[in-house]
Design a protein around this motif. Structure first.
Motif, PDB file in Angstrom:
ATOM      1  N   GLY A 177     -10.341  34.023  22.377  1.00 49.02           N
ATOM      2  CA  GLY A 177      -9.432  35.155  22.539  1.00 49.02           C
ATOM      3  C   GLY A 177      -9.320  35.591  23.994  1.00 49.02           C
ATOM      4  N   GLN A 232     -14.969  32.801  18.753  1.00 48.65           N
ATOM      5  CA  GLN A 232     -13.660  33.438  18.589  1.00 48.65           C
ATOM      6  C   GLN A 232     -13.362  34.398  19.735  1.00 48.65           C
ATOM      7  OE1 GLN A 232     -12.518  36.607  15.468  1.00 48.65           O
ATOM      8  NE2 GLN A 232     -11.798  34.690  14.579  1.00 48.65           N
ATOM      9  N   GLN A 233     -14.364  35.150  20.157  1.00 52.50           N
ATOM     10  CA  GLN A 233     -14.166  36.080  21.266  1.00 52.50           C
ATOM     11  C   GLN A 233     -13.845  35.321  22.557  1.00 52.50           C
ATOM     12  OE1 GLN A 233     -17.425  38.748  22.040  1.00 52.50           O
ATOM     13  NE2 GLN A 233     -16.392  39.756  23.730  1.00 52.50           N
ATOM     14  N   ASP A 246     -11.512  25.884  21.292  1.00 56.18           N
ATOM     15  CA  ASP A 246     -12.919  25.748  21.682  1.00 56.18           C
ATOM     16  C   ASP A 246     -13.289  24.280  21.877  1.00 56.18           C
ATOM     17  OD1 ASP A 246     -14.555  24.773  19.057  1.00 56.18           O
ATOM     18  OD2 ASP A 246     -12.884  26.061  18.483  1.00 56.18           O
ATOM     19  N   THR A 273      -8.190  39.219  18.460  1.00 54.79           N
ATOM     20  CA  THR A 273      -9.163  39.198  19.555  1.00 54.79           C
ATOM     21  C   THR A 273      -8.445  39.053  20.894  1.00 54.79           C
ATOM     22  OG1 THR A 273     -10.783  38.170  18.087  1.00 54.79           O
ATOM     23  CG2 THR A 273     -11.224  38.063  20.444  1.00 54.79           C
ATOM     24  N   SER A 306      -7.099  36.853  12.925  1.00 54.73           N
ATOM     25  CA  SER A 306      -8.248  37.441  13.607  1.00 54.73           C
ATOM     26  C   SER A 306      -8.405  36.935  15.040  1.00 54.73           C
ATOM     27  CB  SER A 306      -9.529  37.174  12.804  1.00 54.73           C
ATOM     28  OG  SER A 306      -9.675  35.797  12.546  1.00 54.73           O
ATOM     29  N   THR A 307      -8.087  35.662  15.303  1.00 55.32           N
ATOM     30  CA  THR A 307      -8.203  35.156  16.676  1.00 55.32           C
ATOM     31  C   THR A 307      -7.143  35.791  17.569  1.00 55.32           C
ATOM     32  OG1 THR A 307      -9.014  33.054  15.789  1.00 55.32           O
ATOM     33  CG2 THR A 307      -8.409  33.093  18.104  1.00 55.32           C
ATOM     34  N   GLY A 316      -1.531  31.662  15.584  1.00 55.53           N
ATOM     35  CA  GLY A 316      -2.808  31.068  15.207  1.00 55.53           C
ATOM     36  C   GLY A 316      -2.591  30.020  14.129  1.00 55.53           C
ATOM     37  N   PRO A 369     -20.015  31.648  15.564  1.00 51.38           N
ATOM     38  CA  PRO A 369     -18.559  31.671  15.337  1.00 51.38           C
ATOM     39  C   PRO A 369     -17.876  32.912  15.915  1.00 51.38           C
ATOM     40  CG  PRO A 369     -19.677  30.885  13.371  1.00 51.38           C
ATOM     41  CD  PRO A 369     -20.751  31.322  14.327  1.00 51.38           C
ATOM     42  N   ASP A 370     -18.530  34.071  15.821  1.00 47.20           N
ATOM     43  CA  ASP A 370     -17.932  35.301  16.359  1.00 47.20           C
ATOM     44  C   ASP A 370     -17.767  35.226  17.870  1.00 47.20           C
ATOM     45  OD1 ASP A 370     -17.714  36.403  13.888  1.00 47.20           O
ATOM     46  OD2 ASP A 370     -19.453  37.730  14.073  1.00 47.20           O
ATOM     47  N   ALA A 403      -9.940  28.866  16.973  1.00 48.52           N
ATOM     48  CA  ALA A 403     -11.394  28.897  17.111  1.00 48.52           C
ATOM     49  C   ALA A 403     -12.031  28.355  15.839  1.00 48.52           C
ATOM     50  CB  ALA A 403     -11.871  30.326  17.375  1.00 48.52           C
ATOM     51  N   GLY A 404     -12.859  27.323  15.982  1.00 46.51           N
ATOM     52  CA  GLY A 404     -13.587  26.794  14.828  1.00 46.51           C
ATOM     53  C   GLY A 404     -13.198  25.375  14.482  1.00 46.51           C
TER      54      GLY A 404
END
Length: 315
Positions: A96, A92-93, A303, A123, A119-120, A209, A88-89, A280-281
Motif C-alpha cells: 500500500g 499489505q501495508q 510483493d 491501505t 483492503s489493499t 486490486g 501478511p498485514d 499483496a499475497g
C-alpha cells in the motif's frame, strides 16, 4: 589480447577513477591525453574484465524482478516490494505504501482518477500523503453500500483520496451487486448512476486490486459469495476478480457472474489509459497471471514473493 603494458595502464586508470575518486579530467591531465581517451580506456577495461561493477544494495534483487516482469508481460511499469518474511498485514501495508508513493509521483497531467475497492487499496489511500492537487476528480468504479467494512468500499475510498488531494469526487449511489439482471439494467440507466459510470470509463488512471474468491476472500467475508456461489465459480473456471468482475485462467470475463454488477466492465477497464493494480499475497499469483493474460494491467505493484511466483514457468 592486451599486452602487459596495456593492461597495467588500464588498471592504473581504473584504480584512480574507482578507488581514488579522481575525475576523468584529472586522470587525463596526469597522463597527458584527452578526457575521451580516458573514457574509452575505462570502457575497454570493462570489456576485458578488469573492471566489474557490483551494485551492493538489497533492492537490486527486486529491481531485477521488476525488469523481468516488465519484459515478460509487456508492462509499462512494475514495482516489487521486498518482504523478507514479514506477516501478511505488514506485506499489505508495504505494498500500500509503495502504491501511494508511485501514484503520488505519477499524477502529472492527470485530471481524473478511478478507484475500485478492497483492503489493499484502502491501505494505499490511508498511506497517501496530504497534498494539493485541486484539479483532480476521483471516481468510484463500482457501487458499494451496506454496513460491513464500509471503509474499503469504492465510494469511501474515492472520498478519502479526494480529501487527501484537495480534489473532488463523485459518488455511485448503488450496491455493488443486485439480485437480478433486470434490476441492474434499471439502475444503470438512472441519470445519477449512469453519469458516474460514464465518468469511470473516461478516467486517466484507474486504481484496482485483484481478489482470489477462494482464499482470504473479502467478497466471501462480506457475504457477497456463499459456498454454493464458490462451487459455481469453480465450475465456470473463475480464478479471480477485479472489483467484483470475474475472469477465467486466460483473463476472459465470466459474464454469468458479472451480469449483476453495478460498475464498469472488464472490457471498459481494458480501455482505460493506465490501470495500476496493487496486489499483496502470493495466494493471488494465479489471479494476477490471468489478469495479465487478459491485458487489464499497465502498472503492477506487488510483493516480492508473488512476483517470484509470477515469473515461474508454471504458476
Amino acid at each position: 589480447m592486451l599486452n602487459w603494458e596495456e593492461r597495467r595502464q588500464l588498471v592504473k586508470i581504473a584504480n584512480l577513477y574507482y578507488n581514488d575518486g579522481w575525475t576523468q579530467e584529472q586522470i587525463a591531465k596526469k597522463f597527458g591525453v584527452s578526457r575521451p581517451v580516458i573514457s574509452k580506456s575505462l570502457q575497454k577495461a570493462k570489456e576485458n574484465g578488469i573492471i566489474e561493477v557490483f551494485i551492493k544494495d538489497e533492492t537490486v534483487h527486486t529491481v531485477e524482478l521488476e525488469q523481468q516482469l516488465e519484459r515478460k508481460f509487456g508492462l509499462e511499469d512494475a514495482v516489487v516490494v521486498p518482504i523478507s518474511g514479514q506477516t501478511p498485514d505488514i506485506v499489505q501495508q508495504s505494498v500500500g505504501q509503495a502504491g501511494a508513493y508511485y501514484l503520488s509521483k505519477n499524477l502529472k497531467s492527470v485530471n481524473s482518477l478511478g478507484v475500485s475497492w478492497g483492503s489493499t487499496l484502502a491501505t494505499l489511500v490511508r498511506e497517501y500523503p496530504f497534498e494539493l492537487r485541486e484539479g483532480i476528480k476521483v471516481i468510484p468504479l463500482e457501487g458499494g453500500m451496506g454496513r460491513k467494512r464500509v471503509e474499503i468500499h469504492s465510494n469511501q475510498l474515492a472520498y478519502e483520496l479526494a480529501k487527501k488531494m484537495g480534489g473532488s469526487c463523485s459518488y455511485l449511489y448503488a450496491p455493488a451487486t443486485v439480485e437480478t439482471e433486470e434490476l441492474r439494467e434499471r439502475l444503470m440507466v438512472m441519470e445519477d448512476i449512469n453519469e458516474v459510470l460514464h465518468e469511470g470509463e473516461q478516467v486517466d488512471i484507474a486504481l484496482i486490486g485483484i481478489g482470489n474468491p477462494y482464499k482470504d476472500s473479502t467478497l466471501a467475508e462480506l457475504g457477497y459469495l456463499q459456498e454454493d456461489d464458490l462451487e459455481e465459480l469453480r465450475k465456470m473456471g473463475v480464478v479471480g476478480d477485479m472489483g467484483f468482475r470475474f475472469f477465467n485462467r486466460v483473463g476472459e470475463p465470466v459474464n454469468t457472474f458479472n451480469k449483476n454488477i453495478i460498475g464498469i466492465s472488464l472490457e471498459q477497464i481494458k480501455q482505460i489509459k493506465k490501470v495500476i493494480t496493487v496486489v499483496a499475497g502470493s495466494h493471488k499469483a494465479e489471479c494476477v497471471l490471468a489478469a495479465l493474460k487478459g491485458d487489464y494491467i499497465n502498472v503492477l505493484i506487488i510483493d516480492e514473493q508473488t512476483a517470484i511466483e509470477l515469473l515461474r514457468e508454471n504458476v
